[in-house]
Write a protein that holds these residues in place. Structure first.
Motif: not given
Length: 291
Positions: A89-95
């Motif tokens: 979830a955090f990786t997708q937000a960072a993207e």
């Protein structure tokens, strides 16, 4: 090929007096790093005190760094943790912040198996379209990702490199020897940058580049143009800095050194504590000896 250049810096996170992220200091730090040889920035890694930053703080930091850098270098966001679902979830937000790549640290504390490591990293890599840097640092995570597991992951289309901080040159050599074309190995330890280059690594994700970036870039470039004696001499000269910046808990020595160099980055958050008078004197001596 060096997708992220030869010298990437695992950037400290500047704080104000209330230990909140100081974005103005962050801009000045970025200017300092880019002017002294840094090719790419790793934001919110361990050196950036990532365990003490909230997800909201990290995303704000990613957005600000991307905006301020404005294409001058690659920005790699540290988005991994030991919780696969939250890391996805955090990786997708960072993207969505515009970073160029993501870095996934091996899941710490859980002490999973090699199959667990593979499945964790695979799930994270498949959740993003961004290039992925794996990060193996058994001294902090209590689990070593073997060469075999790294090579398995290297077959995934967006897993493009590994930051190898195992200190095991045999393991690193095995990865380099058997990696698919285009997969790159970065040293995760300043002190073995030159040995890793000598066996086929492409560069380093560095802490010392905060302090001796220009000299490190000179060492790396000397190696790649065949000036091996010059590269070796620089390595020997810089070794006290490489070791001294980890003489007490990182990134306290690095933040202390930057302050003494006139690059304001503020203090550290608990459970880290500021350098003692004795430790500050040690850093002062370290910098004086390298002047």
């Amino acid at each position: 090929m060096a997708l992220f250049g030869r010298l990437a810096t695992a950037m400290v996170t500047p704080f104000d007096q209330q230990l909140q992220i100081d974005f103005e200091k962050t801009e000045r730090l970025i200017d300092h790093l880019l002017s002294t040889g840094t090719d790419a920035l790793v934001v919110s890694g361990t050196t950036g005190e990532s365990p003490t930053l909230s997800s909201e703080e990290k995303l704000a930091l990613f957005r600000h760094v991307v905006q301020y850098v404005n294409g001058r270098c690659k920005v790699i966001a540290g988005t991994g943790s030991n919780d696969t679902a939250s890391s996805i979830a955090f990786t997708q937000a960072a993207e969505a912040t515009g970073v160029d790549a993501v870095m996934f640290v091996a899941p710490y504390y859980s002490r999973t198996s090699q199959e667990g490591l593979y499945q964790h990293f695979r799930a994270l890599a498949e959740s993003t379209r961004l290039p992925v840097m794996l990060y193996n640092v058994p001294g902090r995570t209590a689990v070593n990702m073997t060469a075999e597991t790294t090579l398995r992951l290297a077959k995934l289309p967006n897993v493009v490199c590994v930051k190898e901080a195992s200190g095991n040159l045999s393991q690193i050599a095995k990865i380099i020897e058997h990696a698919p074309e285009g997969f790159e190995v970065y040293s995760g330890d300043d002190g073995i940058t030159l040995p890793v280059l000598s066996i086929g690594g492409v560069g380093v994700v560095s802490v010392a580049s905060h302090v001796v970036g220009a000299q490190m870039q000179e060492m790396i470039q000397a190696f790649f143009v065949g000036k091996l004696d010059a590269a070796a001499a620089l390595h020997r000269k810089l070794l006290p800095i490489f070791e001294g910046l980890f003489a007490f808990p990182s990134p306290v020595p690095t933040k202390t050194a930057l302050e003494q160099m006139g690059v304001a980055v503020g203090g550290v958050r608990l459970p880290l504590v500021p350098a003692s008078d004795e430790e500050r004197a040690f850093i002062h001596s370290l910098l004086s000896d390298n002047a």
